[in-house]
Enzyme design. Structure first.
Site, PDB file in Angstrom:
ATOM      1  N   ASP A 153       0.855  -1.199   0.000  1.00 18.19           N
ATOM      2  CA  ASP A 153       0.000   0.000   0.000  1.00 18.19           C
ATOM      3  C   ASP A 153       0.884   1.239   0.000  1.00 18.19           C
ATOM      4  O   ASP A 153       1.925   1.258   0.661  1.00 18.19           O
ATOM      5  CB  ASP A 153      -0.888  -0.033   1.264  1.00 18.19           C
ATOM      6  CG  ASP A 153      -2.138   0.808   1.128  1.00 18.19           C
ATOM      7  OD1 ASP A 153      -2.007   2.023   0.883  1.00 18.19           O
ATOM      8  OD2 ASP A 153      -3.251   0.256   1.279  1.00 18.19           O
ATOM      9  N   SER A 167      -1.801   6.262   0.656  1.00 19.23           N
ATOM     10  CA  SER A 167      -2.356   7.557   0.230  1.00 19.23           C
ATOM     11  C   SER A 167      -3.755   7.766   0.795  1.00 19.23           C
ATOM     12  O   SER A 167      -4.214   8.894   0.911  1.00 19.23           O
ATOM     13  CB  SER A 167      -2.392   7.645  -1.298  1.00 19.23           C
ATOM     14  OG  SER A 167      -3.175   6.596  -1.827  1.00 19.23           O
ATOM     15  N   LYS A 209     -11.212   5.801  -5.783  1.00 19.05           N
ATOM     16  CA  LYS A 209     -12.595   5.297  -5.849  1.00 19.05           C
ATOM     17  C   LYS A 209     -13.698   6.346  -5.802  1.00 19.05           C
ATOM     18  O   LYS A 209     -14.866   5.985  -5.695  1.00 19.05           O
ATOM     19  CB  LYS A 209     -12.808   4.297  -4.709  1.00 19.05           C
ATOM     20  CG  LYS A 209     -12.628   4.925  -3.335  1.00 19.05           C
ATOM     21  CD  LYS A 209     -13.120   4.031  -2.216  1.00 19.05           C
ATOM     22  CE  LYS A 209     -12.941   4.669  -0.866  1.00 19.05           C
ATOM     23  NZ  LYS A 209     -13.477   3.910   0.233  1.00 19.05           N
ATOM     24  N   SER A 262     -16.774  -3.015  -9.665  1.00 16.32           N
ATOM     25  CA  SER A 262     -17.826  -2.236  -9.031  1.00 16.32           C
ATOM     26  C   SER A 262     -19.111  -2.331  -9.832  1.00 16.32           C
ATOM     27  O   SER A 262     -19.089  -2.511 -11.063  1.00 16.32           O
ATOM     28  CB  SER A 262     -17.342  -0.782  -8.983  1.00 16.32           C
ATOM     29  OG  SER A 262     -18.414   0.082  -8.767  1.00 16.32           O
ATOM     30  N   TYR A 271     -14.161   7.033 -13.244  1.00 22.82           N
ATOM     31  CA  TYR A 271     -13.923   5.939 -12.286  1.00 22.82           C
ATOM     32  C   TYR A 271     -14.496   4.629 -12.828  1.00 22.82           C
ATOM     33  O   TYR A 271     -13.804   3.612 -12.900  1.00 22.82           O
ATOM     34  CB  TYR A 271     -14.559   6.274 -10.920  1.00 22.82           C
ATOM     35  CG  TYR A 271     -14.612   5.076 -10.002  1.00 22.82           C
ATOM     36  CD1 TYR A 271     -13.451   4.552  -9.450  1.00 22.82           C
ATOM     37  CD2 TYR A 271     -15.825   4.435  -9.705  1.00 22.82           C
ATOM     38  CE1 TYR A 271     -13.481   3.428  -8.624  1.00 22.82           C
ATOM     39  CE2 TYR A 271     -15.872   3.321  -8.892  1.00 22.82           C
ATOM     40  CZ  TYR A 271     -14.697   2.818  -8.347  1.00 22.82           C
ATOM     41  OH  TYR A 271     -14.742   1.709  -7.545  1.00 22.82           O
ATOM     42  N   LYS A 322     -12.612   1.043 -14.232  1.00 19.94           N
ATOM     43  CA  LYS A 322     -12.894  -0.334 -13.798  1.00 19.94           C
ATOM     44  C   LYS A 322     -13.262  -1.205 -14.997  1.00 19.94           C
ATOM     45  O   LYS A 322     -12.832  -2.357 -15.096  1.00 19.94           O
ATOM     46  CB  LYS A 322     -14.043  -0.347 -12.781  1.00 19.94           C
ATOM     47  CG  LYS A 322     -13.690   0.252 -11.439  1.00 19.94           C
ATOM     48  CD  LYS A 322     -12.726  -0.635 -10.678  1.00 19.94           C
ATOM     49  CE  LYS A 322     -12.262  -0.017  -9.379  1.00 19.94           C
ATOM     50  NZ  LYS A 322     -11.168  -0.754  -8.742  1.00 19.94           N
ATOM     51  N   ASN A 366     -20.179   8.829   0.328  1.00 19.49           N
ATOM     52  CA  ASN A 366     -21.162   7.746   0.431  1.00 19.49           C
ATOM     53  C   ASN A 366     -22.112   7.982   1.594  1.00 19.49           C
ATOM     54  O   ASN A 366     -21.796   8.717   2.533  1.00 19.49           O
ATOM     55  CB  ASN A 366     -20.458   6.401   0.599  1.00 19.49           C
ATOM     56  CG  ASN A 366     -19.566   6.094  -0.595  1.00 19.49           C
ATOM     57  OD1 ASN A 366     -19.840   6.546  -1.706  1.00 19.49           O
ATOM     58  ND2 ASN A 366     -18.505   5.360  -0.359  1.00 19.49           N
ATOM     59  N   LEU A 367     -23.255   7.314   1.518  1.00 17.39           N
ATOM     60  CA  LEU A 367     -24.318   7.559   2.495  1.00 17.39           C
ATOM     61  C   LEU A 367     -23.912   7.213   3.940  1.00 17.39           C
ATOM     62  O   LEU A 367     -24.091   8.026   4.841  1.00 17.39           O
ATOM     63  CB  LEU A 367     -25.564   6.750   2.090  1.00 17.39           C
ATOM     64  CG  LEU A 367     -26.749   6.848   3.036  1.00 17.39           C
ATOM     65  CD1 LEU A 367     -27.276   8.280   3.127  1.00 17.39           C
ATOM     66  CD2 LEU A 367     -27.876   5.902   2.580  1.00 17.39           C
ATOM     67  N   GLY A 422     -27.074  12.343 -12.502  1.00 18.99           N
ATOM     68  CA  GLY A 422     -26.367  11.074 -12.692  1.00 18.99           C
ATOM     69  C   GLY A 422     -26.812   9.961 -11.748  1.00 18.99           C
ATOM     70  O   GLY A 422     -26.458   8.805 -11.955  1.00 18.99           O
TER      71      GLY A 422
HETATM   72  N1  LIG Z   1     -15.758   1.295  -1.090  1.00 23.38           N
HETATM   73  C1  LIG Z   1     -16.584   1.199  -2.122  1.00 23.38           C
HETATM   74  O1  LIG Z   1     -17.684   1.733  -2.079  1.00 23.38           O
HETATM   75  C2  LIG Z   1     -16.199   0.415  -3.356  1.00 23.38           C
HETATM   76  C3  LIG Z   1     -17.202  -0.019  -4.232  1.00 23.38           C
HETATM   77  C4  LIG Z   1     -16.838  -0.731  -5.377  1.00 23.38           C
HETATM   78  C5  LIG Z   1     -15.488  -0.988  -5.622  1.00 23.38           C
HETATM   79  N2  LIG Z   1     -14.542  -0.546  -4.756  1.00 23.38           N
HETATM   80  C6  LIG Z   1     -13.134  -0.814  -5.078  1.00 23.38           C
HETATM   81  O2  LIG Z   1     -12.543  -1.559  -4.031  1.00 23.38           O
HETATM   82  C7  LIG Z   1     -11.186  -1.209  -3.869  1.00 23.38           C
HETATM   83  C8  LIG Z   1     -10.920  -0.870  -2.421  1.00 23.38           C
HETATM   84  O3  LIG Z   1     -11.793   0.170  -2.016  1.00 23.38           O
HETATM   85  P1  LIG Z   1     -11.768   0.762  -0.537  1.00 23.38           P
HETATM   86  O4  LIG Z   1     -13.134   1.270  -0.257  1.00 23.38           O
HETATM   87  O5  LIG Z   1     -11.149  -0.202   0.395  1.00 23.38           O
HETATM   88  O6  LIG Z   1     -10.810   2.014  -0.776  1.00 23.38           O
HETATM   89  P2  LIG Z   1      -9.654   2.603   0.169  1.00 23.38           P
HETATM   90  O7  LIG Z   1      -9.282   3.935  -0.399  1.00 23.38           O
HETATM   91  O8  LIG Z   1     -10.042   2.532   1.596  1.00 23.38           O
HETATM   92  O9  LIG Z   1      -8.465   1.563  -0.087  1.00 23.38           O
HETATM   93  C9  LIG Z   1      -7.621   1.635  -1.197  1.00 23.38           C
HETATM   94  C10 LIG Z   1      -6.196   1.491  -0.696  1.00 23.38           C
HETATM   95  O10 LIG Z   1      -5.314   1.544  -1.822  1.00 23.38           O
HETATM   96  C11 LIG Z   1      -4.221   2.384  -1.495  1.00 23.38           C
HETATM   97  N3  LIG Z   1      -3.728   2.923  -2.778  1.00 23.38           N
HETATM   98  C12 LIG Z   1      -4.328   3.819  -3.597  1.00 23.38           C
HETATM   99  N4  LIG Z   1      -3.577   4.017  -4.698  1.00 23.38           N
HETATM  100  C13 LIG Z   1      -2.511   3.192  -4.579  1.00 23.38           C
HETATM  101  C14 LIG Z   1      -1.370   2.930  -5.398  1.00 23.38           C
HETATM  102  N5  LIG Z   1      -1.203   3.574  -6.560  1.00 23.38           N
HETATM  103  N6  LIG Z   1      -0.460   2.033  -4.982  1.00 23.38           N
HETATM  104  C15 LIG Z   1      -0.618   1.378  -3.796  1.00 23.38           C
HETATM  105  N7  LIG Z   1      -1.655   1.606  -2.971  1.00 23.38           N
HETATM  106  C16 LIG Z   1      -2.593   2.493  -3.361  1.00 23.38           C
HETATM  107  C17 LIG Z   1      -4.765   3.433  -0.537  1.00 23.38           C
HETATM  108  O11 LIG Z   1      -3.762   3.987   0.295  1.00 23.38           O
HETATM  109  C18 LIG Z   1      -5.769   2.601   0.267  1.00 23.38           C
HETATM  110  O12 LIG Z   1      -5.173   2.021   1.396  1.00 23.38           O
HETATM  111  C19 LIG Z   1     -10.914  -0.058  -4.836  1.00 23.38           C
HETATM  112  O13 LIG Z   1     -10.317  -0.584  -5.990  1.00 23.38           O
HETATM  113  C20 LIG Z   1     -12.300   0.462  -5.137  1.00 23.38           C
HETATM  114  O14 LIG Z   1     -12.390   1.055  -6.411  1.00 23.38           O
HETATM  115  C21 LIG Z   1     -14.860   0.136  -3.626  1.00 23.38           C
END
Ligand SMILES: NC(=O)c1ccc[n+]([C@@H]2O[C@H](COP(=O)([O-])OP(=O)(O)OC[C@H]3O[C@@H](n4cnc5c(N)ncnc54)[C@H](O)[C@@H]3O)[C@@H](O)[C@H]2O)c1
Length: 337
Positions: free
Chosen positions: A33, A36, A86, A126, A150, A154, A200-201, A295
């Site tokens: 990770d 960020s 995301k 997603s 976004y 995906k 988000n909600l 949207g």
């Molecule tokens: N939370 C949601 O509502 C949701 C819904 C559908 C899909 N997703 C997908 O699930 C995944 C995880 O989502 P989340 O809610 O845990 O998000 P999050 O932001 O909490 O976790 C993502 C993690 O990735 C790390 N990161 C970001 N860019 C990076 C990079 N270039 N290199 C290394 N680390 C990096 C961030 O520091 C973070 O710890 C994402 O791919 C997101 O698109 C999330």
């Protein structure tokens, strides 16, 4: 099982919960990770709740050297790829960042995996990949068409993964299309840590109820739904975590990939969510009515039959538990500012 999994984005919201589930299922876990959107402090709760076989490597999926190093230092059986950006509205403002982190990052990861001979991947997709006018319940063969950078990032990754598997049958990819993840670990030790104003909600509900925001806005009271508010498929993050373990088990046993929805299959309106939150937590959520947001679609929920049929996985936790666990995290966990 004695297997080792690389979890990119493992310090984030879904990654941290999934890592605990993996440790509990007997996997060793390496979190990768760039921190960020998370902190290394989550390593403590992950190890406490899941067990000690977890380490953190700070690195970026856009950097080939960082990836080469982690694959040189460890022998992985599979990778779960959460790392990325995301926020839909942010993606409209800074699309290049989204394509860079999400698409280029995935590309670099696949290259590094290929070189290392690790070709089993679980990918975070997603529900945003489904076309706006696709009929609910959304099943996996519904029309795909994202409406923002976004979602398109995906969708591009899904296409990339499809092509890679078609070209080389040694690849196995589980594409998991999440609906709306909410809630937190029931211990109150891990949860979502939104930076800035939540998009988000659920984090908006918890922060407004805690007094960190003046109120929550309900966007739209005139949708064609029973109470006029928009309907979504909320899934407890613990169920989502279990879905990743199920996907790894599926690939290990069936020797092939899959694409499935992870949701509950039940649509919940914004108003029902607020009413449930107030009831189970004995609180009042300060909310105001606002105009519909451009949207937003009226109703979105998943057909979850395929995930159950293929992986034997089904969401177990109720809306009450989602609301209770989210509030516990906001009031007692590290989520409490
Ligand atoms: N939370 C949601 O509502 C949701 C819904 C559908 C899909 N997703 C997908 O699930 C995944 C995880 O989502 P989340 O809610 O845990 O998000 P999050 O932001 O909490 O976790 C993502 C993690 O990735 C790390 N990161 C970001 N860019 C990076 C990079 N270039 N290199 C290394 N680390 C990096 C961030 O520091 C973070 O710890 C994402 O791919 C997101 O698109 C999330």
């Amino acid at each position: 099982m004695g297997m080792k999994v690389l979890v990119t984005g493992g310090c984030g919201y879904i990654g941290s919960h999934t890592s605990v589930a993996l440790l509990q299922a007997g996997f060793a876990v390496v979190l990768f990770d760039n921190l960020s959107n998370s902190t290394s402090a989550v390593l403590g709760p992950i190890a406490r709740l899941g067990g000690p076989k977890v380490t953190l490597v700070q690195g970026d999926v856009r950097q080939p050297d960082d990836l080469a190093q982690v694959f040189a230092d460890h022998r992985f059986d599979a990778v779960i790829h959460f790392a990325g950006l995301k926020a839909v509205s942010e993606s409209v403002q800074v699309p290049l960042n989204y394509y860079e982190h999400n698409v280029s990052g995935t590309l670099q990861l696949l290259r590094a995996m290929d070189v290392a001979g690790v070709r089993r991947l679980v990918f975070s997709s997603s529900a945003t990949v489904y076309a706006e006018d696709a009929a609910c319940p959304l099943n996996e063969s519904a029309a795909l068409d994202a409406t923002n950078p976004y979602g398109r990032s995906k969708l591009m990754c899904e296409q990339l993964l499809c092509d890679v598997q078609a070209a080389d049958p040694r690849w196995q990819v589980a594409v998991l299309r999440y609906f709306n993840p909410v809630g937190a670990h029931p211990s109150g030790e891990m949860g979502e840590l939104p930076i800035g104003v939540p998009q988000n909600l659920m984090p908006m509900i918890t922060q407004a109820t805690k007094g960190l925001r003046p109120h929550l806005s309900i966007f739209g009271d005139d949708y064609p739904t029973p109470d006029g508010t928009a309907v979504r498929d909320y899934i407890h993050v613990q169920d989502l975590a279990a879905g990743h373990v199920a996907a790894l088990a599926y690939m290990a046993h069936q020797d092939k990939g899959l694409t499935v929805n992870l949701g509950t299959g039940r649509g919940v309106s914004v108003k029902e969510m607020i009413d449930t939150f107030e009831r189970v937590n004995a609180v009042q959520v300060p909310y105001r009515w606002a105009a519909r947001r451009a949207g937003d679609v009226a109703v979105r929920f998943a057909d979850v039959g395929l995930a159950q049929q293929l992986m034997g996985w089904r969401a177990q936790l109720s809306l009450d538990e989602m609301c209770r666990d989210a509030w516990r995290w906001q009031t007692t966990g590290a989520g409490a500012p």
